[in-house]
Design a protein around this motif. Structure first.
Motif, PDB file in Angstrom:
ATOM      1  N   TYR A  80       0.520   5.882  -3.296  1.00 55.22           N
ATOM      2  CA  TYR A  80       1.913   5.149  -2.791  1.00 55.22           C
ATOM      3  C   TYR A  80       2.930   4.203  -3.580  1.00 55.22           C
ATOM      4  CZ  TYR A  80      -0.868   6.678   1.628  1.00 55.22           C
ATOM      5  OH  TYR A  80      -1.829   7.331   2.823  1.00 55.22           O
ATOM      6  N   CYS A  81       3.685   4.653  -4.128  1.00 51.46           N
ATOM      7  CA  CYS A  81       4.509   3.819  -5.031  1.00 51.46           C
ATOM      8  C   CYS A  81       5.620   5.411  -5.592  1.00 51.46           C
ATOM      9  CB  CYS A  81       4.074   3.881  -5.798  1.00 51.46           C
ATOM     10  SG  CYS A  81       3.286   4.733  -7.091  1.00 51.46           S
ATOM     11  N   ARG A  82       6.384   4.543  -6.766  1.00 49.02           N
ATOM     12  CA  ARG A  82       7.441   5.408  -6.799  1.00 49.02           C
ATOM     13  C   ARG A  82       6.639   6.144  -8.054  1.00 49.02           C
ATOM     14  NH1 ARG A  82      12.663   4.614  -4.898  1.00 49.02           N
ATOM     15  NH2 ARG A  82      13.041   7.196  -5.323  1.00 49.02           N
ATOM     16  N   GLU A 157       7.820  13.484  -6.323  1.00 45.23           N
ATOM     17  CA  GLU A 157       8.259  12.609  -4.577  1.00 45.23           C
ATOM     18  C   GLU A 157       8.499  13.891  -4.062  1.00 45.23           C
ATOM     19  OE1 GLU A 157       9.211   8.106  -5.224  1.00 45.23           O
ATOM     20  OE2 GLU A 157      10.923   9.150  -5.901  1.00 45.23           O
ATOM     21  N   GLY A 162       8.541   6.766  -2.836  1.00 47.57           N
ATOM     22  CA  GLY A 162       7.188   5.542  -2.029  1.00 47.57           C
ATOM     23  C   GLY A 162       6.198   7.061  -2.300  1.00 47.57           C
TER      24      GLY A 162
END
Length: 207
Positions: A80-82, A157, A162
């Motif tokens: 859960y991040c870029r 992604e 996110g």
């Protein structure tokens, strides 16, 4: 012996007699020669030079592909991040030293060497695409000299911002280190326990 007889005949009777003896000699060989009574003829030494046809055939064949050695590890992890968060973490000495609890020397320069786990792991940067790709030659220092694996980490992604998907492919991993210890299990456990699990917990990239 035959040579002496031939020389004597030649001296006494001249060329006609020598020709007659030579004709008899040829006839004897035509009838089986000195091996007609069961004696074994000496084997002819094989020629060291290939025939023209064999050389032509060999030249027309493509060279064999080198054997692919080693084992392969593949992993797909979600965070859960870029992508830039994961990318920057790989090259941030402070972060890596925090979640691995060991010294690290890191660089993004292509051709330069990174060292992790107090120097027990070495990785040479082969190709770097910011926030997308990390490709390295990677090894534990207790592997045989000159033995490297190929590491490829891809970041994307596919489900929107996110939700980063990290795909790791590591090929050419030896079966054992120089002391006979299993290597593949150590590599898999290292990624899972010392990287992904701790990155989620310590860096806040989700569970």
């Amino acid at each position: 012996d035959d040579d002496e007889v031939a020389r004597t005949a030649t001296n006494k009777a001249g060329i006609p007699v020598a020709q007659k003896l030579f004709a008899q000699f040829v006839k004897d060989f035509a009838d089986g020669g000195p091996f007609a009574d069961g004696a074994v003829a000496p084997k002819k030494a094989p020629s060291s030079a290939p025939s023209a046809d064999a050389a032509k055939s060999a030249a027309s064949k493509p060279p064999p592909e080198p054997a692919r050695k080693g084992r392969t590890v593949k992993m797909t992890e979600k965070f859960y991040c870029r992508p830039n968060d994961i990318y920057n973490t790989f090259f941030d000495e402070g972060r890596v030293q925090t979640f691995t609890q060991s010294r690290a020397e890191l660089t993004r320069e292509v051709g330069a060497t990174c060292r992790m786990f107090d120097g027990q792991v070495e990785a040479v940067n082969e190709e770097i695409v910011e926030n997308k790709l990390i490709r390295q030659r990677w090894r534990f220092v207790n592997w045989e000299d000159g033995c490297w694996s190929d590491l490829r980490i891809e970041l994307s992604e596919p489900d929107g911002p996110g939700n980063t998907v990290m795909r790791l492919t590591q090929t050419g991993i030896p079966e054992e280190d120089r002391y006979g210890n299993n290597v593949v299990d150590v590599v898999e456990q290292g990624w899972n326990e010392r990287y992904w699990k701790r990155m989620r917990q310590i860096m806040g990239f989700g569970a």
